[in-house]
Each structure stands twice: as structure tokens, then as C-alpha cells.
Design a protein around this motif. Structure first.
Motif, short mmCIF file in Angstrom:
data_model
loop_
_atom_site.label_atom_id
_atom_site.label_comp_id
_atom_site.label_asym_id
_atom_site.label_seq_id
_atom_site.Cartn_x
_atom_site.Cartn_y
_atom_site.Cartn_z
N PRO A 63 0.82 -1.23 0.00
CA PRO A 63 0.00 0.00 0.00
C PRO A 63 0.84 1.27 0.00
CG PRO A 63 -0.79 -1.56 1.64
CD PRO A 63 0.51 -2.09 1.16
N ARG A 64 0.37 2.27 -0.74
CA ARG A 64 0.99 3.60 -0.70
C ARG A 64 0.38 4.40 0.44
NH1 ARG A 64 1.54 5.67 -7.00
NH2 ARG A 64 2.90 3.95 -7.73
N LEU A 65 1.15 5.32 0.98
CA LEU A 65 0.73 6.04 2.17
C LEU A 65 0.35 7.48 1.86
CD1 LEU A 65 3.40 4.94 4.83
CD2 LEU A 65 1.20 3.87 4.30
N ALA A 66 -0.70 7.96 2.53
CA ALA A 66 -0.98 9.38 2.59
C ALA A 66 -0.03 10.00 3.63
CB ALA A 66 -2.44 9.62 2.98
N PRO A 67 0.11 11.32 3.66
CA PRO A 67 1.08 11.95 4.57
C PRO A 67 0.87 11.64 6.05
CG PRO A 67 0.42 13.50 2.87
CD PRO A 67 -0.46 12.31 2.72
N ASP A 68 -0.37 11.33 6.45
CA ASP A 68 -0.62 11.10 7.88
C ASP A 68 -0.73 9.62 8.23
OD1 ASP A 68 -3.03 10.60 6.61
OD2 ASP A 68 -4.25 11.57 8.17
N GLU A 69 -0.35 8.73 7.32
CA GLU A 69 -0.53 7.29 7.52
C GLU A 69 0.79 6.60 7.86
OE1 GLU A 69 -4.43 6.59 4.68
OE2 GLU A 69 -2.45 6.11 3.86
N ALA A 70 0.66 5.32 8.26
CA ALA A 70 1.83 4.50 8.57
C ALA A 70 1.69 3.14 7.91
CB ALA A 70 1.99 4.35 10.08
N LEU A 71 2.82 2.55 7.59
CA LEU A 71 2.85 1.19 7.05
C LEU A 71 3.43 0.28 8.11
CD1 LEU A 71 2.41 -0.49 4.38
CD2 LEU A 71 4.88 -0.24 4.02
N VAL A 72 2.71 -0.78 8.43
CA VAL A 72 3.14 -1.72 9.46
C VAL A 72 3.42 -3.08 8.82
CG1 VAL A 72 2.40 -3.02 11.51
CG2 VAL A 72 1.95 -0.57 11.35
N ARG A 73 4.58 -3.64 9.13
CA ARG A 73 4.90 -5.00 8.70
C ARG A 73 4.29 -5.96 9.72
NH1 ARG A 73 9.81 -7.86 9.70
NH2 ARG A 73 10.81 -5.87 10.22
N VAL A 74 3.38 -6.79 9.26
CA VAL A 74 2.62 -7.67 10.15
C VAL A 74 3.52 -8.82 10.64
CG1 VAL A 74 0.60 -9.18 10.37
CG2 VAL A 74 0.48 -7.12 8.93
N LYS A 75 3.64 -8.93 11.94
CA LYS A 75 4.39 -10.05 12.53
C LYS A 75 3.48 -11.23 12.85
CE LYS A 75 8.15 -10.13 13.56
NZ LYS A 75 9.33 -10.62 12.80
N VAL A 76 2.26 -10.94 13.28
CA VAL A 76 1.28 -11.99 13.53
C VAL A 76 -0.12 -11.40 13.39
CG1 VAL A 76 1.26 -11.58 16.02
CG2 VAL A 76 0.52 -13.80 15.14
N ALA A 77 -1.01 -12.17 12.81
CA ALA A 77 -2.43 -11.83 12.75
C ALA A 77 -3.19 -13.01 13.35
CB ALA A 77 -2.87 -11.57 11.32
N LEU A 78 -4.29 -12.72 14.02
CA LEU A 78 -5.09 -13.77 14.65
C LEU A 78 -6.44 -13.90 13.98
CD1 LEU A 78 -4.45 -13.01 18.45
CD2 LEU A 78 -3.20 -14.59 16.95
N THR A 79 -6.91 -15.14 13.82
CA THR A 79 -8.26 -15.36 13.33
C THR A 79 -9.25 -15.07 14.44
OG1 THR A 79 -8.26 -17.70 13.96
CG2 THR A 79 -7.50 -17.14 11.73
N CYS A 80 -10.50 -14.79 14.06
CA CYS A 80 -11.54 -14.58 15.06
C CYS A 80 -12.90 -14.96 14.46
CB CYS A 80 -11.55 -13.14 15.55
SG CYS A 80 -12.33 -11.98 14.42
N GLY A 81 -13.91 -15.02 15.32
CA GLY A 81 -15.24 -15.39 14.87
C GLY A 81 -15.81 -14.41 13.87
N THR A 82 -15.50 -13.12 14.02
CA THR A 82 -15.99 -12.13 13.07
C THR A 82 -15.41 -12.38 11.68
OG1 THR A 82 -16.29 -10.46 14.78
CG2 THR A 82 -16.11 -9.67 12.52
#
Length: 344
Positions: free
Chosen positions: A20-39
Motif C-alpha cells: 500500500p501507498r501512504l498518505a502523509p498522515d498514515e503509517a505502514l506496518v509489517r505484520v508479525k502476527v495476525a489472529l483469526t476470530c469469529g468475526t
């Protein structure tokens, strides 16, 4: 980057897409872990979420990671390399509901998805008010539990549960079990009702004083009442399933003057039978807690940091991102996974 893109009902594809490209007020995060959930499982089944996601889109919302890049307007306090947990939403702070302290009902509540990917773009509003730095001693996997825990903590607060109370938790999925763990640790006597033997064992391990498979009970409400002082009923009931039957059970289990939190949302159009005589003459309070607020995102991270709750009690599988479509197919049949750690 590699990402899981949802195209429709049970149509999830692992693809290579642009970072993703960033707008001036945004941040890019490198995901280390994501969790599944019921939603996320519900979104995968339905193929969309009316407020959160419109396909095709990268989805997933429980994550922790490392700041990879920041826009030119991002406050200097956020540094590249910081370990962070971004919330999945942020309120506008100017609408009617925000001004009344009900920011979870914000007219312009901004949701963000995209955790099931190598990188995720964090909108400026979330960067400014709902992305927190992870304490050094807290693992990425523990920190990734902040969002669902914030919902649970807000539910406890809204219900007014106090140490020494007797509380029934109906539903022993990941959310119900979090309620049990937190409440038991805070001196609440918890009675749990679940669906499967492994859920009951886990509820007992996490602190429930008594736990039952609900469908095995001839009269679940009577069983619960017999475990309360003078058979009067529980001080409060947390309904974490979302069916007409469990909503009705909740109303039958609570004492006069008690509180029922209908935490598990029923599908749109569902009808539930309520005895108005019982509501009026016993002064039962009914509540429904939806989502979280920035306050409880912070309280959740604080609870995790002091060891009040640990991901190892809830995460019982780990997979690479490439195996996520197969895992959702597996979870569709409720094969025992509570939460799965997805590693990009």
C-alpha cells in the motif's frame, strides 16, 4: 507483497499485490502476527461485512507488527522500527455520539482491515489515536489480542460486574472464554455454559466455578439458579452466542435487579420472545455492548502487559499465511481451533 484477498462468500485467494501507498498522515506496518476470530470467519462465510469490508479486499483485523514507514505528517513520536498494535477502528470525535462519550457508535466510525498480509496501511485517524506501542516484555502474539479483549473489557464495564458477584457466561468460544478468564481473575464467581466438551474443560481451566454443556441440561436456567444464593439467579449474565434460545435463557437466569448483557448479536430480522411482566416487575436491565473505544484499547494492552490474560490460553494453532484459505474451510466445521496465529 503476499496477501489474502476476499472476493466473496468462501472465496479467499492468496495473491501477490502491491504494498500500500501512504498518505502523509498514515503509517505502514509489517505484520508479525495476525489472529483469526469469529468475526473474520463470519465475514469469510458471507463474503462481506456491511460496515467493515466490501470485496474484493484484503481482510483480517487482529494484528501486531513493526512500523516499516511513516508519512511526512506523522507525529515524530512514532518511529520506524517501533513495535505496535493498531486497532481496527477509530472514531471521528466530533459527531453527536462521540460528544456524548459513545464513540463506539460514531456516525463516521473508521474501520480498517488488511491484517492477513505482509504489510498493512494504517489510516491517519488510527495512527493518531488508536495505535499503541507494545511494551518490550509483551510478545507480538499477546499484543494481537488487544482488539477482542478491549470489547470484552468494555462489556464487563458496561454490565457493572463487581468482585464477589455471580456471573453466567453463555458461550465458550474465544470471546466467552476471555470473559471467563478476566472475570474469574477479578474475583467473580463464573458459571459457564458451552456447546462441546473441550469448551467446558477450557472454561474450568480458565476459572469457571461450574461449567455445563447447555444442550445436555433439561432446564439450563433452573440448573444455573440452583447454584446461586437462595436459587434467586445470577447477578449478571453475559450472552456470547447470539441465538434466540440463548437470549431467552439469559433472561431466565438473572436475578431480580440483575443485568443481562446481550453481547452476542443475533442475525438481522431475528425475533426473540420476551416476557414483559418479568422485565417490569423484576427490574432486569438489558444491555448490548457493541465494539470498543480508545479507552478500552488502552486498558486491554495494560491488562496484557501485567499478565492478566495470555494468548497461549486461546491460540492453539499457527500457520503460514498461504494456508489461511484451507484453515477457514477447516474452522467452518468447528474442528477445535479457538484462535489461529497467522504468520505472513
Amino acid at each position: 507483497m503476499t496477501a489474502a484477498v476476499l472476493y466473496g462468500s468462501e472465496n479467499l485467494r492468496i495473491e501477490s499485490i502491491d504494498i500500500p501507498r501512504l498518505a502523509p498522515d498514515e503509517a505502514l506496518v509489517r505484520v508479525k502476527v495476525a489472529l483469526t476470530c469469529g468475526t473474520d470467519l463470519k465475514v469469510w462465510k458471507r463474503g462481506y461485512h456491511a460496515r467493515m469490508i466490501t470485496p474484493p479486499a484484503v481482510f483480517g483485523h487482529e494484528l501486531a507488527g513493526i512500523v516499516e514507514m511513516v508519512g511526512s505528517d506523522v507525529n515524530g513520536g512514532l518511529k520506524v522500527g517501533a513495535r505496535v498494535v493498531p486497532s481496527n477502528s477509530a472514531p471521528c470525535n466530533v459527531c453527536f455520539f462521540c460528544r456524548r462519550g459513545q464513540s463506539n457508535l460514531c456516525d463516521d466510525l473508521l474501520f480498517n482491515n488488511g491484517a492477513y498480509a505482509e504489510y498493512i496501511r494504517i489510516p491517519g485517524r488510527i495512527v493518531r489515536q488508536n495505535m499503541l506501542e507494545i511494551p518490550e516484555h509483551v510478545s507480538f502474539q499477546d499484543a494481537a489480542m488487544v482488539e477482542p479483549l478491549a470489547c470484552v473489557l468494555r462489556g464487563i464495564h458496561e454490565t457493572g460486574i463487581q468482585p464477589g458477584d455471580t456471573t453466567v457466561v453463555i458461550g465458550c468460544g474465544p470471546i466467552g472464554l476471555k470473559f471467563i478468564r478476566v472475570l474469574a481473575g477479578r474475583g467473580v464467581k463464573v458459571i459457564a455454559l458451552g456447546k462441546r466438551p473441550n469448551q467446558i474443560r477450557m472454561a474450568e481451566r480458565l476459572g469457571a466455578r461450574a461449567a455445563f454443556i447447555a444442550v445436555d441440561l433439561p432446564d439450563p436456567a433452573r440448573t444455573v439458579r440452583e447454584l446461586t444464593r437462595g436459587n434467586t439467579g445470577a447477578d449478571s449474565v453475559i450472552e456470547a452466542v447470539g441465538t434466540p434460545q440463548t437470549w431467552e435463557w439469559a433472561l431466565q437466569m438473572v436475578r431480580r435487579g440483575g443485568t443481562v448483557n446481550l453481547f452476542g448479536g443475533c442475525p438481522r430480522g431475528t425475533l426473540v420472545q420476551v416476557d414483559p411482566n418479568a422485565l417490569h416487575y423484576t427490574e432486569i436491565t438489558l444491555k448490548s455492548t457493541f465494539h470498543h473505544t480508545p479507552r478500552f484499547i488502552r486498558e486491554a494492552l495494560e491488562a496484557i502487559a501485567r499478565g492478566e490474560i495470555c494468548s497461549n490460553d486461546f491460540v492453539n494453532a499457527e500457520i503460514p499465511l498461504t494456508e489461511l484459505p484451507e484453515m477457514f474451510q477447516h474452522m467452518k466445521h468447528r474442528n477445535g481451533e479457538m484462535k489461529v496465529a497467522v504468520i505472513p
